[in-house]
Structure formats: structure tokens, C-alpha cells
Design an enzyme around this catalytic site. Structure first.
Site, mmCIF file in Angstrom:
data_model
loop_
_atom_site.group_PDB
_atom_site.id
_atom_site.type_symbol
_atom_site.label_atom_id
_atom_site.label_comp_id
_atom_site.label_asym_id
_atom_site.label_seq_id
_atom_site.Cartn_x
_atom_site.Cartn_y
_atom_site.Cartn_z
ATOM 1 N N THR A 1 5.110 82.585 8.404
ATOM 2 C CA THR A 1 6.198 82.421 8.491
ATOM 3 C C THR A 1 7.606 81.748 9.273
ATOM 4 O O THR A 1 7.397 81.869 10.443
ATOM 5 C CB THR A 1 6.936 84.082 8.236
ATOM 6 O OG1 THR A 1 6.895 85.078 9.912
ATOM 7 C CG2 THR A 1 5.569 84.401 7.418
ATOM 8 N N GLY A 2 8.975 81.706 8.994
ATOM 9 C CA GLY A 2 9.684 80.667 9.757
ATOM 10 C C GLY A 2 9.488 79.888 10.229
ATOM 11 O O GLY A 2 10.168 79.705 11.053
ATOM 12 N N ALA A 3 8.907 78.798 9.135
ATOM 13 C CA ALA A 3 8.367 77.778 9.281
ATOM 14 C C ALA A 3 9.797 76.636 9.496
ATOM 15 O O ALA A 3 9.312 75.346 10.385
ATOM 16 C CB ALA A 3 7.049 77.430 8.833
ATOM 17 N N SER A 4 10.072 76.537 8.997
ATOM 18 C CA SER A 4 10.962 75.609 9.192
ATOM 19 C C SER A 4 12.009 75.141 9.906
ATOM 20 O O SER A 4 13.171 74.194 10.500
ATOM 21 C CB SER A 4 12.657 75.089 7.400
ATOM 22 O OG SER A 4 12.614 76.672 7.624
ATOM 23 N N SER A 5 12.085 75.763 11.386
ATOM 24 C CA SER A 5 13.301 75.922 11.725
ATOM 25 C C SER A 5 12.640 76.133 13.830
ATOM 26 O O SER A 5 11.890 76.938 13.427
ATOM 27 C CB SER A 5 14.518 75.980 11.715
ATOM 28 O OG SER A 5 15.238 77.062 11.315
ATOM 29 N N GLY A 6 13.371 75.978 14.612
ATOM 30 C CA GLY A 6 13.481 76.880 15.924
ATOM 31 C C GLY A 6 11.432 77.437 16.531
ATOM 32 O O GLY A 6 10.973 75.549 16.101
ATOM 33 N N GLY B 1 9.427 78.114 15.365
ATOM 34 C CA GLY B 1 8.660 78.162 13.944
ATOM 35 C C GLY B 1 7.689 77.107 13.728
ATOM 36 O O GLY B 1 6.816 76.768 13.957
ATOM 37 N N SER C 1 10.735 89.671 16.592
ATOM 38 C CA SER C 1 11.114 89.791 17.895
ATOM 39 C C SER C 1 9.553 88.943 19.294
ATOM 40 O O SER C 1 10.510 89.192 19.726
ATOM 41 C CB SER C 1 10.735 91.442 18.061
ATOM 42 O OG SER C 1 11.290 91.654 17.195
ATOM 43 N N TYR D 1 -9.762 104.112 10.752
ATOM 44 C CA TYR D 1 -10.421 103.964 11.577
ATOM 45 C C TYR D 1 -9.611 103.511 12.859
ATOM 46 O O TYR D 1 -9.527 103.921 14.102
ATOM 47 C CB TYR D 1 -11.500 102.514 11.139
ATOM 48 C CG TYR D 1 -11.435 102.152 12.326
ATOM 49 C CD1 TYR D 1 -12.662 102.100 13.217
ATOM 50 C CD2 TYR D 1 -11.274 100.116 12.670
ATOM 51 C CE1 TYR D 1 -13.294 101.241 13.812
ATOM 52 C CE2 TYR D 1 -12.094 99.800 13.451
ATOM 53 C CZ TYR D 1 -12.909 100.091 14.158
ATOM 54 O OH TYR D 1 -13.949 99.575 15.013
#
Length: 280
Positions: free
Chosen positions: A8-13, A15, A171, A193
Site C-alpha cells: 500500500t502507498g506504493a507510488s511514492s516515497g 513505498g 507510522s 489464540y
């Protein structure tokens, strides 16, 4: 068979950097980019395939601050994949701090003026917006949206022979846990469990803007890792990268209570969304 990895959040920074490194580690991965902005994701996909043509890179559009978007993306992922081997919960936001002018002027004429300027306590405020789901934006983006996502993707994550690896990096925390079927059963009201172990993931708040530990975790066996430990990237004085460990400052009772609160919130939100959809 290709390993399937969802980020997730893979398009910048971080990620995006993580996706590049993962393809360096295994250039035949099926990498799924879970992004809010589809056009940016398409550009990233083309760039990744240009450098790693043997890889398979797909896109799912999802905004983890919008639960309707999370539900739609989950349905799409369950249609596409039989299983996900690794899930990086990377998307996250932080509101920009603002100077509190009123606190500044009142502090200038108080006995706390030295303390105020030496610590900035009370000078900066952060305004957290409320989402369409009625939740604080930072909480829903960094925690609850991801929580719902993995609840929805349970059929793709739970395999008795080889459970998927859930890597919670929201985070800026990089650690890995074994996402067990028993945790899902507990969330559905069945025999408990290890829900505390799972909840500890949701309480992780270590600040870590590097991704070396995330790549390191990609190669580790879940049984070798401690669920109460943070795995952080570090660099020596000579520039060598390594992974350091740090015990989490929380107890399992607190984690269990937080987990139960998330389950209660999930029930409430699902009922609210169902009622809203029925009325429309």
C-alpha cells in the site's frame, strides 16, 4: 509459482523505493501496487517494468482513509489472487503542524516562557480532519483502514502450510508477523489464540524512514521473529546498513484491549455503512 506481494502507498516515497528493492531481490515477483492515485500508479508500473521486464506488476486502486474504497479493492483482490505471500501496510499520513499564535502570545507573558521556547510545548498544534466514515483521518489511514483491509483479505492470507507474511510499516515501523488463521477466527468470535500478538502490530509507532529492515524482513522466517520487537534500519559510521531490534514499550494486556476496541469499531462501522447503502 510467482510470489505475490501487495504494497500500500506504493507510488511514492518509501513505498516506491521498497518496490524497487523487492524487485531487485526477486525479479519475477508479482508485485501489486495498492495506491490512491491510479494515474501515478500507472506511471510507476511502467517504470518498474522497464527496469524489470520479467516481473509482473499490477495495480489496485485503494484509499485506506475511505472504507468503501477498501471494501471495493478487497473484492477486486480476492477475484485476482488465490493468495498473497507478503503484504506491506505502508501507506500513512501525518498532518502538518501549525503554529498556535494564541499560545505564543499568552506564553510570552507567563512564567513558562523559557520552558515554552526550549521545548516548543504548546506552540505547535496538529489539526486532524474527519473522514466520510466519521473517523480521524490519521487513525483511519495509518491504522483502521489497514485493519479492515487485512480482515477482508483473510482468505488470501491464511494458509495452514505457509501463512502469509504481514509487514506493518505504517507510522514508519518495519516489522513482520505471522498472520495466523487463529487470529481471524478470534475476530469472528471463535476460539481465541493469539490476538494480542496481532494487536501489537497495530500499536507499533516506531519512526523509521529507511526501508532496509523491510527488505531484510522479506527474507526472514516468521517463527524466528519476536512479535513484541521492532525491527529498525540503522547505519554504521562507515556507511554499512544493518537491522537493529528494540523492545516495544507496551504490554500484551494493552494490546489485547486495543484489539478488542478495533473489533467493536469494525462492527459499528460495518453496520453504519450497510445502513447508509441500504438507504441510498
Amino acid at each position: 509459482m510467482r510470489k505475490a506481494v501487495l504494497v500500500t502507498g506504493a507510488s511514492s516515497g518509501v513505498g516506491l523505493a521498497l518496490c524497487k528493492r523487492l524487485l531487485e531481490e526477486d525479479h519475477e515477483l508479482h508485485l501489486c501496487l495498492a495506491c490512491r492515485n491510479r494515474s501515478k500508479a500507472e506511471a510507476v508500473r511502467e517504470a518498474l517494468l522497464a527496469s524489470r521486464p520479467l516481473a509482473e506488476v499490477s495495480i489496485v486502486q485503494v484509499d485506506v482513509s475511505d472504507l468503501q474504497s477498501v471494501f471495493r479493492a478487497s473484492r477486486e483482490l480476492k477475484q485476482r489472487f488465490q493468495r498473497l505471500d507478503y503484504v506491506y501496510l505502508n501507506a500513512g499520513i501525518m498532518p502538518n503542524p501549525q503554529l498556535n499564535i494564541k499560545a505564543l502570545f499568552s506564553g510570552l507573558f507567563s512564567r513558562k516562557v523559557i520552558h515554552m521556547f526550549s521545548t516548543a510545548e504548546g506552540l505547535l498544534t496538529q489539526e486532524d480532519q474527519i473522514t466520510a466514515d466519521g473517523l480521524q483521518e490519521v487513525f483511519e489511514t495509518n491504522v483502521f483502514g489497514h485493519f479492515i483491509l487485512i480482515q477482508e483479505l483473510a482468505p488470501l492470507l491464511c494458509h495452514s502450510d505457509s501463512p502469509s507474511q504481514l509487514i506493518w510499516t505504517s507510522s514508519r515501523n518495519a516489522r513482520k508477523s505471522n498472520f495466523c488463521l487463529e487470529d481471524i477466527q478470534h475476530s469472528r468470535g471463535q476460539e481465541p489464540y493469539s490476538s494480542s500478538k496481532y494487536a501489537v502490530d497495530l500499536l507499533s509507532v516506531a519512526v523509521n524512514r529507511n526501508f532496509n529492515s523491510r527488505v531484510w524482513l522479506f527474507h526472514q522466517k516468521p517463527e524466528s521473529l519476536n512479535p513484541l520487537t521492532k525491527y529498525l534500519s540503522a547505519t554504521t559510521g562507515f556507511g554499512s546498513n544493518y537491522v537493529m531490534t528494540q523492545k516495544m514499550d507496551l504490554d500484551e494486556d494493552t494490546a489485547e484491549k486495543f484489539y478488542q476496541n478495533l473489533l467493536e469499531l469494525e462492527k459499528h462501522v460495518r453496520a453504519t455503512i450497510q445502513k447508509r447503502n441500504h438507504q441510498s
